[in-house]
Scaffold this motif. Structure first.
Motif, PDB file in Angstrom:
ATOM      1  N   UNK A  40       0.838  -1.206   0.000  1.00  0.00           N
ATOM      2  CA  UNK A  40       0.000   0.000   0.000  1.00  0.00           C
ATOM      3  C   UNK A  40       0.872   1.254   0.000  1.00  0.00           C
ATOM      4  N   UNK A  41       1.957   1.214   0.802  1.00  0.00           N
ATOM      5  CA  UNK A  41       2.841   2.392   0.899  1.00  0.00           C
ATOM      6  C   UNK A  41       3.439   2.741  -0.468  1.00  0.00           C
ATOM      7  N   UNK A  42       3.831   1.738  -1.241  1.00  0.00           N
ATOM      8  CA  UNK A  42       4.401   2.014  -2.581  1.00  0.00           C
ATOM      9  C   UNK A  42       3.372   2.774  -3.424  1.00  0.00           C
ATOM     10  N   UNK A  43       2.166   2.249  -3.451  1.00  0.00           N
ATOM     11  CA  UNK A  43       1.108   2.887  -4.257  1.00  0.00           C
ATOM     12  C   UNK A  43       0.723   4.244  -3.685  1.00  0.00           C
ATOM     13  N   UNK A  44       0.612   4.319  -2.350  1.00  0.00           N
ATOM     14  CA  UNK A  44       0.134   5.565  -1.736  1.00  0.00           C
ATOM     15  C   UNK A  44       1.121   6.699  -1.967  1.00  0.00           C
ATOM     16  N   UNK A  45       2.411   6.397  -1.970  1.00  0.00           N
ATOM     17  CA  UNK A  45       3.424   7.425  -2.244  1.00  0.00           C
ATOM     18  C   UNK A  45       3.267   7.967  -3.671  1.00  0.00           C
ATOM     19  N   UNK A  46       2.890   7.082  -4.590  1.00  0.00           N
ATOM     20  CA  UNK A  46       2.690   7.516  -5.985  1.00  0.00           C
ATOM     21  C   UNK A  46       1.437   8.396  -6.107  1.00  0.00           C
ATOM     22  N   UNK A  47       0.405   8.010  -5.349  1.00  0.00           N
ATOM     23  CA  UNK A  47      -0.839   8.809  -5.368  1.00  0.00           C
ATOM     24  C   UNK A  47      -0.562  10.190  -4.772  1.00  0.00           C
ATOM     25  N   UNK A  48       0.174  10.231  -3.671  1.00  0.00           N
ATOM     26  CA  UNK A  48       0.508  11.509  -3.028  1.00  0.00           C
ATOM     27  C   UNK A  48       1.355  12.369  -3.967  1.00  0.00           C
TER      28      UNK A  48
ATOM     29  N   UNK B  49      -9.878  16.574  -1.670  1.00  0.00           N
ATOM     30  CA  UNK B  49      -9.056  15.509  -2.278  1.00  0.00           C
ATOM     31  C   UNK B  49      -8.333  14.695  -1.208  1.00  0.00           C
ATOM     32  N   UNK B  50      -7.914  15.363  -0.122  1.00  0.00           N
ATOM     33  CA  UNK B  50      -7.193  14.628   0.942  1.00  0.00           C
ATOM     34  C   UNK B  50      -8.134  13.636   1.618  1.00  0.00           C
ATOM     35  N   UNK B  51      -9.383  14.028   1.829  1.00  0.00           N
ATOM     36  CA  UNK B  51     -10.379  13.097   2.386  1.00  0.00           C
ATOM     37  C   UNK B  51     -10.499  11.871   1.474  1.00  0.00           C
ATOM     38  N   UNK B  52     -10.621  12.114   0.169  1.00  0.00           N
ATOM     39  CA  UNK B  52     -10.750  11.003  -0.793  1.00  0.00           C
ATOM     40  C   UNK B  52      -9.510  10.104  -0.734  1.00  0.00           C
ATOM     41  N   UNK B  53      -8.348  10.705  -0.535  1.00  0.00           N
ATOM     42  CA  UNK B  53      -7.118   9.910  -0.407  1.00  0.00           C
ATOM     43  C   UNK B  53      -7.167   9.045   0.853  1.00  0.00           C
ATOM     44  N   UNK B  54      -7.805   9.565   1.890  1.00  0.00           N
ATOM     45  CA  UNK B  54      -7.954   8.784   3.131  1.00  0.00           C
ATOM     46  C   UNK B  54      -8.872   7.594   2.920  1.00  0.00           C
ATOM     47  N   UNK B  55      -9.978   7.809   2.193  1.00  0.00           N
ATOM     48  CA  UNK B  55     -10.905   6.707   1.887  1.00  0.00           C
ATOM     49  C   UNK B  55     -10.188   5.674   1.027  1.00  0.00           C
ATOM     50  N   UNK B  56      -9.372   6.172   0.078  1.00  0.00           N
ATOM     51  CA  UNK B  56      -8.625   5.293  -0.821  1.00  0.00           C
ATOM     52  C   UNK B  56      -7.603   4.472  -0.027  1.00  0.00           C
ATOM     53  N   UNK B  57      -6.909   5.123   0.900  1.00  0.00           N
ATOM     54  CA  UNK B  57      -5.914   4.424   1.733  1.00  0.00           C
ATOM     55  C   UNK B  57      -6.595   3.321   2.535  1.00  0.00           C
TER      56      UNK B  57
ATOM     57  N   UNK C  77      -5.069  16.594   7.547  1.00  0.00           N
ATOM     58  CA  UNK C  77      -3.710  16.766   7.014  1.00  0.00           C
ATOM     59  C   UNK C  77      -3.795  17.429   5.640  1.00  0.00           C
ATOM     60  N   UNK C  78      -2.751  18.176   5.287  1.00  0.00           N
ATOM     61  CA  UNK C  78      -2.674  18.696   3.913  1.00  0.00           C
ATOM     62  C   UNK C  78      -1.835  17.713   3.096  1.00  0.00           C
ATOM     63  N   UNK C  79      -1.886  17.834   1.772  1.00  0.00           N
ATOM     64  CA  UNK C  79      -1.085  16.929   0.930  1.00  0.00           C
ATOM     65  C   UNK C  79       0.394  17.127   1.253  1.00  0.00           C
ATOM     66  N   UNK C  80       0.790  18.386   1.460  1.00  0.00           N
ATOM     67  CA  UNK C  80       2.207  18.665   1.764  1.00  0.00           C
ATOM     68  C   UNK C  80       2.640  17.934   3.039  1.00  0.00           C
ATOM     69  N   UNK C  81       1.768  17.917   4.062  1.00  0.00           N
ATOM     70  CA  UNK C  81       2.108  17.224   5.318  1.00  0.00           C
ATOM     71  C   UNK C  81       2.191  15.713   5.098  1.00  0.00           C
ATOM     72  N   UNK C  82       1.447  15.227   4.118  1.00  0.00           N
ATOM     73  CA  UNK C  82       1.490  13.799   3.796  1.00  0.00           C
ATOM     74  C   UNK C  82       2.862  13.399   3.267  1.00  0.00           C
ATOM     75  N   UNK C  83       3.478  14.303   2.502  1.00  0.00           N
ATOM     76  CA  UNK C  83       4.693  13.950   1.744  1.00  0.00           C
ATOM     77  C   UNK C  83       5.831  13.477   2.644  1.00  0.00           C
TER      78      UNK C  83
ATOM     79  N   UNK D 161      12.721   8.870   3.104  1.00  0.00           N
ATOM     80  CA  UNK D 161      12.812  10.101   2.282  1.00  0.00           C
ATOM     81  C   UNK D 161      11.396  10.530   1.916  1.00  0.00           C
ATOM     82  N   UNK D 162      11.183  11.853   1.837  1.00  0.00           N
ATOM     83  CA  UNK D 162       9.836  12.333   1.501  1.00  0.00           C
ATOM     84  C   UNK D 162       9.456  11.929   0.082  1.00  0.00           C
ATOM     85  N   UNK D 163       8.178  12.021  -0.209  1.00  0.00           N
ATOM     86  CA  UNK D 163       7.693  11.700  -1.559  1.00  0.00           C
ATOM     87  C   UNK D 163       8.215  12.742  -2.548  1.00  0.00           C
TER      88      UNK D 163
END
Ligand SMILES: O=C(Nc1ccc2c(c1)CNCC2)c1ccc(F)cc1
Length: 339
Positions: free
Chosen positions: A116-124, A198-206, A259-265, A276-278
């Protein structure tokens, strides 16, 4: 001229540049066929829309085309060419033979935290880039993330995206996207910030990636809305404490607490094992003027040293981008001899 003749003429224009093969996907108002760019031999996906069937969805297609023309990123599906005839619109897109992430999750029931982390980093990475260009996607879901031949994710379907005039901090009003992935503020018809939704949708996706099912689900639409507005969901026992925390920070009903997308990175969960950050910058910047292209596409395309390639998304754009893609894949850069 009988109708089928004009329809045929539409497809003839396409067939000048592409061999067209079987249907590989069909959505609401579009059919996607496998294609091959004759000049470079590269496979492509051709999204075929009949204007008659589009009806009031035609503006959405125009929105998607304009957005994709401005987006060039390693995790955003590339638009190569647009062909419009009196009856059809053809979008020639990057080929993604791995199909939808949705089907991948269903086939595996759920993914491990590591995968999941591999994919989630690409989505972020994709979302940070899309937001940096002033766009909100607004329809993020596993059906809109395709897997390419190297098992990398590519974001598609910008038909519902928004590029607020005043920038992403401007509030939006249109309620859109798929309910199960839609943020509380969006389904409650409140003014909302696209990037926060979009961040909410990323949370549902995660959650969907880690669990194999949705955090908020109900076949009754109103019941589903209530669950989303309440924001309560159960964490299955297999989730790690780190996953539970990240999900909690993304699925905050109050967008200002999210969280903001930047904080996710550079979030600890996202950094685990990577340290390392995304990387979200585009590895394929969109050039507006190509200087001295020879070092880029070799002697293959004999064009003057000073090439100002206005991006018309026509045959020239497609040939250039597909040659570039071949080069980036380490394939020999050759044009097929004229037939
Ligand atoms: O390439 C795409 N889909 C695709 C390509 C090949 C295969 C599939 C999907 C699924 N079955 C296996 C082979 C594709 C690319 C862009 C797009 F907007 C929509 C679809």
């Amino acid at each position: 001229m009988p109708v089928e003749r004009t329809e045929q003429r539409g497809v003839d224009e396409l067939r000048k540049y592409y061999e067209v093969y079987e249907t590989i996907g069909s959505g609401g108002f579009a059919k996607v066929k496998l294609g091959r760019h004759i000049l470079t031999g590269e496979k492509v996906a051709i999204k075929i829309m009949n204007k008659k069937d589009l009806g009031e969805d035609l503006p959405r297609v125009k929105v998607e085309i304009e957005a994709m023309k401005n987006l060039s990123h390693q995790h955003v599906c590339r638009l190569y060419q647009v062909i419009e005839t009196s009856t059809h619109i053809f979008m020639v897109l990057e080929y993604c033979p791995g199909g939808e992430l949705f089907d991948y999750i269903v086939a595996k029931d759920r993914l491990s935290e590591e995968e999941t982390r591999v994919f989630f980093r690409q989505i972020a990475s994709a979302m940070a880039y899309v937001h940096s260009q002033g766009y909100a996607h607004r329809d993020l879901k596993p059906e809109n993330l395709l897997i390419d031949e190297n098992r990398n994710l590519k974001l598609i379907d910008f038909g519902l995206c928004a590029k607020p005039k005043g920038g992403l901090s401007y509030e939006l009003m249109t309620c859109c996207g798929s309910p199960a992935y839609a943020a509380p503020e969006l389904i409650q018809g409140k003014a909302y910030i696209g990037s926060e939704a979009d961040v909410w949708s990323m949370g549902v996706l995660l959650f969907a990636l880690l669990c194999g099912y949705l955090p908020f689900d109900d076949e009754n639409c109103m019941a589903l809305y209530r669950k989303i507005a309440r924001g309560r969901y159960d964490n299955p026992r297999w989730l790690s404490p780190g996953s539970v925390l990240l999900l909690n920070q993304m699925l905050q009903v109050d967008p200002k607490r999210r969280l903001s997308v930047r904080q996710l990175l550079d979030h600890p969960w996202v950094m685990k094992d990577y340290n390392s950050p995304v990387e979200w910058y585009s590895r394929q910047p969109v050039y507006t003027h190509i200087q001295k292209p020879k070092y880029v596409i070799d002697e293959c395309l004999n064009i003057e040293t000073e090439l100002t390639l206005t991006w018309r998304y026509d045959q020239t754009t497609a040939t250039y981008l597909l040659l570039l893609s071949k080069k980036q894949k380490g394939k020999p850069v050759r044009l097929r001899p004229e037939p």
